[in-house]
Design a protein around this motif. Sequence first.
Motif, PDB file in Angstrom:
ATOM      1  N   ALA A 204      33.021  -8.558 -58.415  1.00 33.21           N
ATOM      2  CA  ALA A 204      33.182  -7.515 -57.257  1.00 33.21           C
ATOM      3  C   ALA A 204      31.941  -7.573 -56.486  1.00 33.21           C
ATOM      4  O   ALA A 204      30.681  -7.388 -57.218  1.00 33.21           O
ATOM      5  CB  ALA A 204      33.471  -6.366 -57.637  1.00 33.21           C
ATOM      6  N   ARG A 205      31.961  -7.714 -55.460  1.00 35.34           N
ATOM      7  CA  ARG A 205      30.618  -7.537 -54.523  1.00 35.34           C
ATOM      8  C   ARG A 205      30.301  -6.222 -54.482  1.00 35.34           C
ATOM      9  O   ARG A 205      31.185  -5.223 -54.187  1.00 35.34           O
ATOM     10  CB  ARG A 205      30.703  -8.182 -53.108  1.00 35.34           C
ATOM     11  CG  ARG A 205      31.131  -9.723 -52.979  1.00 35.34           C
ATOM     12  CD  ARG A 205      31.214 -10.457 -51.691  1.00 35.34           C
ATOM     13  NE  ARG A 205      31.992 -10.104 -50.786  1.00 35.34           N
ATOM     14  CZ  ARG A 205      32.319 -10.712 -49.511  1.00 35.34           C
ATOM     15  NH1 ARG A 205      31.932 -11.853 -49.578  1.00 35.34           N
ATOM     16  NH2 ARG A 205      33.009 -10.285 -48.506  1.00 35.34           N
ATOM     17  N   THR A 206      28.765  -5.999 -54.018  1.00 33.85           N
ATOM     18  CA  THR A 206      28.447  -4.774 -54.010  1.00 33.85           C
ATOM     19  C   THR A 206      28.123  -4.338 -52.583  1.00 33.85           C
ATOM     20  O   THR A 206      28.249  -5.181 -51.970  1.00 33.85           O
ATOM     21  CB  THR A 206      27.106  -4.680 -54.976  1.00 33.85           C
ATOM     22  OG1 THR A 206      26.141  -5.096 -54.675  1.00 33.85           O
ATOM     23  CG2 THR A 206      27.278  -5.049 -56.449  1.00 33.85           C
ATOM     24  N   HIS A 207      27.673  -2.870 -52.584  1.00 31.17           N
ATOM     25  CA  HIS A 207      27.204  -2.554 -51.173  1.00 31.17           C
ATOM     26  C   HIS A 207      26.065  -2.836 -50.962  1.00 31.17           C
ATOM     27  O   HIS A 207      25.355  -2.332 -49.942  1.00 31.17           O
ATOM     28  CB  HIS A 207      27.585  -1.009 -51.124  1.00 31.17           C
ATOM     29  CG  HIS A 207      28.845  -0.465 -51.234  1.00 31.17           C
ATOM     30  ND1 HIS A 207      29.929  -1.239 -50.606  1.00 31.17           N
ATOM     31  CD2 HIS A 207      29.331   0.174 -52.403  1.00 31.17           C
ATOM     32  CE1 HIS A 207      31.055  -0.547 -50.950  1.00 31.17           C
ATOM     33  NE2 HIS A 207      30.802   0.296 -52.154  1.00 31.17           N
ATOM     34  N   ASN A 208      25.193  -3.718 -51.649  1.00 30.70           N
ATOM     35  CA  ASN A 208      23.662  -3.803 -51.282  1.00 30.70           C
ATOM     36  C   ASN A 208      23.415  -5.252 -50.525  1.00 30.70           C
ATOM     37  O   ASN A 208      22.342  -5.816 -50.565  1.00 30.70           O
ATOM     38  CB  ASN A 208      22.907  -4.190 -52.612  1.00 30.70           C
ATOM     39  CG  ASN A 208      22.976  -2.817 -53.406  1.00 30.70           C
ATOM     40  OD1 ASN A 208      22.795  -1.984 -52.950  1.00 30.70           O
ATOM     41  ND2 ASN A 208      23.185  -2.969 -54.782  1.00 30.70           N
ATOM     42  N   ARG A 209      24.568  -5.525 -49.654  1.00 29.42           N
ATOM     43  CA  ARG A 209      24.481  -6.838 -48.896  1.00 29.42           C
ATOM     44  C   ARG A 209      23.093  -6.437 -47.693  1.00 29.42           C
ATOM     45  O   ARG A 209      22.963  -5.227 -47.387  1.00 29.42           O
ATOM     46  CB  ARG A 209      25.777  -6.669 -48.074  1.00 29.42           C
ATOM     47  CG  ARG A 209      25.775  -7.508 -46.775  1.00 29.42           C
ATOM     48  CD  ARG A 209      26.944  -7.591 -46.010  1.00 29.42           C
ATOM     49  NE  ARG A 209      26.782  -8.252 -44.457  1.00 29.42           N
ATOM     50  CZ  ARG A 209      27.888  -8.539 -43.899  1.00 29.42           C
ATOM     51  NH1 ARG A 209      29.086  -8.455 -44.248  1.00 29.42           N
ATOM     52  NH2 ARG A 209      27.618  -8.922 -42.696  1.00 29.42           N
ATOM     53  N   ARG A 210      22.700  -7.563 -47.546  1.00 32.86           N
ATOM     54  CA  ARG A 210      21.526  -7.465 -46.297  1.00 32.86           C
ATOM     55  C   ARG A 210      21.836  -8.687 -45.456  1.00 32.86           C
ATOM     56  O   ARG A 210      22.062  -9.742 -45.925  1.00 32.86           O
ATOM     57  CB  ARG A 210      20.190  -7.486 -47.049  1.00 32.86           C
ATOM     58  CG  ARG A 210      19.718  -6.208 -47.569  1.00 32.86           C
ATOM     59  CD  ARG A 210      19.595  -4.904 -46.596  1.00 32.86           C
ATOM     60  NE  ARG A 210      18.904  -3.873 -47.455  1.00 32.86           N
ATOM     61  CZ  ARG A 210      20.082  -2.949 -48.097  1.00 32.86           C
ATOM     62  NH1 ARG A 210      21.157  -3.254 -48.054  1.00 32.86           N
ATOM     63  NH2 ARG A 210      19.617  -2.028 -48.631  1.00 32.86           N
ATOM     64  N   ASP A 211      21.612  -8.515 -44.380  1.00 36.01           N
ATOM     65  CA  ASP A 211      21.952  -9.523 -43.087  1.00 36.01           C
ATOM     66  C   ASP A 211      20.500  -9.785 -42.598  1.00 36.01           C
ATOM     67  O   ASP A 211      19.651  -8.702 -42.242  1.00 36.01           O
ATOM     68  CB  ASP A 211      22.661  -9.101 -41.980  1.00 36.01           C
ATOM     69  CG  ASP A 211      24.058  -8.862 -42.461  1.00 36.01           C
ATOM     70  OD1 ASP A 211      24.289  -8.519 -43.411  1.00 36.01           O
ATOM     71  OD2 ASP A 211      25.220  -9.366 -41.564  1.00 36.01           O
ATOM     72  N   TYR A 212      19.905 -10.940 -42.429  1.00 41.31           N
ATOM     73  CA  TYR A 212      18.892 -11.436 -41.854  1.00 41.31           C
ATOM     74  C   TYR A 212      18.976 -12.343 -40.583  1.00 41.31           C
ATOM     75  O   TYR A 212      19.530 -13.354 -40.594  1.00 41.31           O
ATOM     76  CB  TYR A 212      17.907 -12.062 -42.644  1.00 41.31           C
ATOM     77  CG  TYR A 212      17.564 -11.222 -44.113  1.00 41.31           C
ATOM     78  CD1 TYR A 212      16.159 -10.681 -44.096  1.00 41.31           C
ATOM     79  CD2 TYR A 212      18.766 -11.596 -45.170  1.00 41.31           C
ATOM     80  CE1 TYR A 212      16.322  -9.834 -45.452  1.00 41.31           C
ATOM     81  CE2 TYR A 212      18.278 -10.524 -46.341  1.00 41.31           C
ATOM     82  CZ  TYR A 212      17.192  -9.805 -46.280  1.00 41.31           C
ATOM     83  OH  TYR A 212      16.723  -9.023 -47.503  1.00 41.31           O
ATOM     84  N   SER A 213      18.836 -11.579 -39.516  1.00 45.87           N
ATOM     85  CA  SER A 213      19.410 -12.005 -38.010  1.00 45.87           C
ATOM     86  C   SER A 213      18.257 -12.759 -37.340  1.00 45.87           C
ATOM     87  O   SER A 213      17.038 -12.657 -37.594  1.00 45.87           O
ATOM     88  CB  SER A 213      19.999 -11.010 -37.357  1.00 45.87           C
ATOM     89  OG  SER A 213      21.163 -10.579 -37.909  1.00 45.87           O
ATOM     90  N   LEU A 214      18.635 -13.443 -36.291  1.00 47.60           N
ATOM     91  CA  LEU A 214      17.885 -13.940 -35.245  1.00 47.60           C
ATOM     92  C   LEU A 214      17.418 -12.747 -34.283  1.00 47.60           C
ATOM     93  O   LEU A 214      18.187 -11.675 -34.177  1.00 47.60           O
ATOM     94  CB  LEU A 214      18.293 -15.047 -34.485  1.00 47.60           C
ATOM     95  CG  LEU A 214      18.805 -16.352 -35.247  1.00 47.60           C
ATOM     96  CD1 LEU A 214      19.567 -17.120 -34.143  1.00 47.60           C
ATOM     97  CD2 LEU A 214      17.420 -17.081 -35.517  1.00 47.60           C
ATOM     98  N   ASN A 215      16.253 -12.893 -33.866  1.00 44.65           N
ATOM     99  CA  ASN A 215      15.975 -11.760 -32.732  1.00 44.65           C
ATOM    100  C   ASN A 215      16.801 -12.053 -31.612  1.00 44.65           C
ATOM    101  O   ASN A 215      17.168 -13.282 -31.317  1.00 44.65           O
ATOM    102  CB  ASN A 215      14.591 -11.950 -32.329  1.00 44.65           C
ATOM    103  CG  ASN A 215      13.622 -11.068 -33.043  1.00 44.65           C
ATOM    104  OD1 ASN A 215      13.942 -10.230 -33.859  1.00 44.65           O
ATOM    105  ND2 ASN A 215      12.358 -11.461 -33.171  1.00 44.65           N
ATOM    106  N   PRO A 216      17.465 -10.952 -30.863  1.00 43.34           N
ATOM    107  CA  PRO A 216      18.255 -11.273 -29.651  1.00 43.34           C
ATOM    108  C   PRO A 216      17.483 -12.022 -29.014  1.00 43.34           C
ATOM    109  O   PRO A 216      16.207 -12.193 -28.606  1.00 43.34           O
ATOM    110  CB  PRO A 216      18.267  -9.726 -29.298  1.00 43.34           C
ATOM    111  CG  PRO A 216      18.325  -8.873 -30.191  1.00 43.34           C
ATOM    112  CD  PRO A 216      17.488  -9.489 -31.228  1.00 43.34           C
TER     113      PRO A 216
END
Length: 390
Positions: A204-216
């Motif tokens: 089961a996936r946990t709620h500790n997801r993190r996203d590393y995005s580009l700057n707008p």
Amino acid sequence: MINRVILFIMDSVGIGALPDAKNFGDVGANTLGNIAINEGGINLPNLQRLGLGNIDNIVGVESIESPLGAFGRSLEVSNGKDTTTGHWELAGLHLTEPFKTFPKGFPKDIIDKLENKIGRKTLGNKPASGTAILDELGEEHMSTGYPIVYTSADSVLQIAAHEEIIPLEELYKICKIAREIMMGDNAVARIIARPFIGTPGSFARTHNRRDYSLNPTGDTVLDIAKSEGLDVVAIGKIEDIFNGKGITDAVHTIDNMDGIDKTIEYIQKSSKGIIFTNLVDFDSKYGHRRDPKGYKDALENLDMRIPEILDSMNDDDIIIFTADHGNDPTYKGSDHTREYIPIVIYGNKIKQNVNIGTRKSFADIAATISDIFEIQSTGNGESFKDIIIK
């Protein structure tokens, strides 16, 4: 005078295929409409009272004579149907070039570079459903310690790891390294850390997801509002989508109900500016997994809490319920769908029963927010402030 705008994103709740849907393979997609048809109707009495059914008759959410809010829908100008593109356009940016995708997995030189920098081999390297790939490779990951790399039809590189095999901080570090690699010609919109727990057959996936995005790609209405001394509160994955730019305060959430709780908490605090909320469960738990019943139930659960949200608002607050793209759970595949987004606006300062029509860009919302606060616009979109304000 309006003191705050609550921009409330019902992630992936589209309301019908756009005219160019054929270019994206999405002819006939309609997230809200097809869920209602598939499930024999949908019960959203509170959103219906605000005007949702007046945008497009939905089974169970029909048009009413005197809705309490303003309502309409919007086309998307940008060339995409992903989270980042949709949110950036809502905030006032137009993207003519789509983000790069890797439908056959990532080139060997990218994987080699990642493996060399993190000191581990990797598994996967292909497009996959986030839950299916755990069933396929989770056990091997646990025995080898190799993180699972995968992608989707979106512009993403996702890295899954069991929290007992690769600790969270190490997974986040691996994702930051991947972010550095996936720039320039190989730039993807997001690197996503996908931690999970459990044993083979019950991962089961946990709620500790993190996203590393580009700057707008430019200043958004969030940047402009912040520079003018306004509060910009990001709830849910908003901070990640904008890579922290233009945000004055942020909180992550564990699910839709937590997102609603946190939104109400921030509404009840003293602030002036923007509260920007994303409820991601519609998309991640039900859209991509093609679960129309689960999607319907989640929408009805949101609707039951609408009175609580509205009751927490001040007389000088307004709320805009909208979306960022579609993800029709009755449609083929597991990808987002190219759709109109609904727009429903409510507040004591908002005229009742006003149809703002079909807007030409999601950026009309950003332009309206700029107009309301009398701050500079991003230059994209057309304000509908004068149509909706009493």
